[in-house]
Design an enzyme around this catalytic site. Structure first.
Site, PDB file in Angstrom:
ATOM      1  N   ASP A 211       0.696  -1.188   0.089  1.00 32.97           N
ATOM      2  CA  ASP A 211       0.041  -0.104   0.013  1.00 32.97           C
ATOM      3  C   ASP A 211       0.902   1.177   0.004  1.00 32.97           C
ATOM      4  O   ASP A 211       1.899   1.241   0.809  1.00 32.97           O
ATOM      5  CB  ASP A 211      -0.664   0.116   1.250  1.00 32.97           C
TER       6      ASP A 211
ATOM      7  N   GLU B 114       1.678   0.163  -4.992  1.00 34.60           N
ATOM      8  CA  GLU B 114       1.151   1.532  -5.548  1.00 34.60           C
ATOM      9  C   GLU B 114       2.227   2.603  -5.436  1.00 34.60           C
ATOM     10  O   GLU B 114       2.914   2.986  -4.701  1.00 34.60           O
ATOM     11  CB  GLU B 114       0.061   1.966  -4.501  1.00 34.60           C
TER      12      GLU B 114
END
Ligand code: CA
Length: 645
Positions: free
Chosen positions: A338, A369
């Site tokens: 994340d 990400e």
């Protein structure tokens, strides 16, 4: 011992200094380790003046059985050996820094009590399900097709046919033979996943998070991007969150069941921030694990006010240790980071290297990400693992590709913004970049091995809701056509493939963009809808099956881009590409044509005879292809995937 008092800002300098690292970096194993007749506790707390271990019979409530001071050793390590096997005993620490004493759970806890404020000493072998030592991931699949799933969403719906006491729990991932309302005809749950052809299930946070009360009602809901105990499973997904053993065992059972179903398991990990600034890491070594701005205030690139300082050696070690622990103890097959753009490049490369060393090159997947919510106050000179730095990252660290996402369906910041499939124009040059995974000279990725293609994930509108938002006047049939076209483009892009659970059956959250703490009713996989939109799901299934047979698209090497032979613009909203498909396949070339317009297009084909592998109506044509030569008619919002022998 240096004087640790001082302002927050001076701590920043101190913790960032080489002197601190050289004096205090500590490679000793940290946590509580038991064996026959003894238990050893080790805590890294270089700024503490005292550490006291407290032992408890219960995971929450009740007073301590014993208080045992730890002694300070070299490199900031505090430890204590207790001459008993304390398996099943709960504990925490009282850590005194600068005259202030704070209770804290063990940041290295591997089990805990209700709500995670007390850690538990655990004999991990008694958490192993039957045959766990024989548990193996299925063989490496020919392609990576990732399905993003939230544990509670999966089985919350009563129509899932999952046992009532397992709904919303890890256990639901182990139940075979479930059908829609128990009708015996329409598979749901695990059997449905098996039939879809996906290769990896990516579980949204399953580590212990703080936003759902484990002792609360079953209807409490959160996505879980708020870590409390990084190395312990979340309690609200266990059938008994009070017994520290149960959550560990039940997550292992889920992994084992997914492996048996032929699926690999990716874990969503959130090492960029903690639930609150006041975390176990913070209470143990105040400010060390957190990036600070010049004035000493906590950095906020995560939007949560407590970015972890991954570039500091003990923070990086903590993250690496955690990843390796999940890989080893829970047999996790991959990790999705994340806000990876907040972690530093050397750490990500090290994680890649260490996983490769232990399990073989590429056996464990690493993706993330490549962005953050805002700027972060990393130590000057730190390279962050963001989109601009993908070229500094190992080719085996992959990143979500927002370029293809936005090109196909339109921007996620403006609802009405259209993409390739619904009026935004379909530009051949941009299509070619999507197809080659935005890899190559002057592009973000070095190779499609770094590209994760996707159209929807848990964030933002579901694909169906986005398509609906762009064209409120469109009929359900129009939207279904656009959805099929979007999927056909997605599965025509080099790189790994990823989609949100239920995208394949037009999942809707009624247009709500951010459902992180909405009701489970809104977030759930609606199994009635899954079967009502069976034809769309079947289109996805066919595309997945076809994709596995196309070496020209599976190629993730740095030379994959050279397979692009040509790109053609037919109309403003219709374009196509020609690809070399050399490899293990009956087709040596592929011609992919996409019509995002509302009119039928007559597209000229490259020379020769072309097998239709998929068209706008069916993605299973490849099973008995019909042939085209010289030209092809494409209906509104439709794709043609052609192969030449
Ligand atoms: Ca929790």
């Amino acid at each position: 011992m240096k004087n640790m008092s001082g302002t927050q800002a001076s701590l920043k300098k101190y913790f960032d200094s080489r002197a601190f690292r050289e004096e205090f970096h500590c490679d000793a194993p940290l946590g509580a380790f038991r064996e026959e007749g003894r238990t050893v506790f080790r805590l890294w707390a270089p700024t503490a003046s005292a550490v006291v271990l407290r032992l408890f019979a219960e995971g929450d409530g009740g007073g301590p059985l014993e208080r045992l001071p730890l002694s300070r050793g070299k490199r900031g390590l505090w430890s204590r050996e207790v001459p008993r096997d304390l398996d099943g005993v709960y504990y925490d620490y009282l850590v005194t820094v600068d005259g202030e004493t704070r209770p804290t759970a063990d940041p290295y806890a591997r089990a805990c009590g209700l709500e995670g404020a007390r850690s538990m000493v655990i004999d991990l072998r008694r958490t192993d399900p039957d045959d766990w030592t024989d548990d193996r991931a299925p063989l490496p699949p020919p392609e990576t097709v990732i399905y993003e799933l939230h544990v509670k969403d999966f089985s919350w719906d009563t129509a899932s046919g999952v046992r009532p006491e397992w709904r919303g729990k890890f256990k639901a991932l182990t139940q075979e033979g479930t059908t829609l309302n128990g009708d015996g005809l329409h598979p749901t749950g695990l059997d449905y996943l098996k039939a879809l052809g996906i290769t990896h299930v990516q579980l949204m946070p399953v580590f212990d998070y703080g936003s759902v009360a484990e002792g609360g009602g079953p209807g409490e809901y959160n996505w879980g991007y708020d870590p409390v105990n990084y190395n312990v499973p979340e309690g609200s997904y266990a059938t008994d969150p009070r017994d520290g053993v149960v959550r560990v065992q039940e997550l292992k059972e889920a992994v084992q069941a997914l492996h048996r179903a032929g699926l690999r398991v990716i874990m969503d990990v959130v090492y960029n921030h903690t639930y609150h600034l006041d975390s176990w890491l913070w209470r143990t070594v105040p400010w060390y694990y957190v990036r600070q701005r010049g004035d000493g205030s906590p950095s906020d690139g995560s939007g949560c006010g407590c970015d972890l300082a991954t570039e500091r050696s003990m923070c990086g070690k903590y993250i690496l240790d955690s990843v390796l622990y999940w890989a080893e103890e829970y047999h996790m097959d991959g990790f999705r980071f994340d806000l990876m753009g907040l972690l530093d490049v050397p750490l990500m490369n090290r994680i890649r290297r260490e996983l490769d060393k232990r399990y073989g090159p590429g056996e464990k997947i690493v993706l993330g990400e490549p962005w953050s919510a805002a700027g972060t106050a990393a130590r000057p000179g730190t390279h962050l693992a963001n989109k601009g730095n993908l070229r500094r990252l190992d080719g085996g660290v992959a990143a979500f590709c927002d370029d293809t996402r936005d090109a196909v369906k339109g921007s996620l910041f403006r609802a009405e913004d259209a993409g390739f499939v619904n009026g935004g124009g379909l530009d051949a040059e941009k299509l070619a970049r999507c197809v080659t995974g935005w890899a190559g000279e002057g592009l973000p990725n070095r190779a499609p091995s770094q590209t994760v293609n996707y159209l929807s994930c848990h964030d933002d509108w579901t694909l169906w809701d986005k398509l609906s938002a762009v064209g409120p006047g469109w009929s359900e049939d129009d939207l279904l056509r656009q959805n099929r076209l979007a999927a056909a483009i997605l599965f025509s892009c080099q790189g790994s493939l990823f989609f949100l659970a239920g995208e394949e059956f037009a999942r809707t959250k009624n247009g709500v963009k951010n459902t992180y703490r909405s009701s489970p009713e809104l977030n759930r996989l609606d199994w009635e809808r899954a079967w009502a939109n069976e034809e769309l799901a079947d289109y996805y299934r066919g595309l997945i099956a076809l994709r596995k047979q196309l070496p020209g698209l599976r190629d993730k090497s740095p030379n994959a881009g050279a397979r692009l032979l040509d790109a053609d613009q037919f109309t403003e909203r219709c374009a196509g590409v020609l690809l070399d498909n050399a490899g293990d396949s009956p087709w040596r070339r592929l011609c992919l044509i996409f019509n995002g317009g509302e009119n039928t297009v007559d597209a000229e084909l490259p020379e020769g005879v072309w097998d239709v592998l998929a068209d706008g109506d069916s993605s299973w044509r490849w099973q008995a292809p019909y042939q085209l030569r010289s030209s092809a008619m494409l209906g509104p919002a439709s794709a043609l995937i052609l192969g030449q022998r």
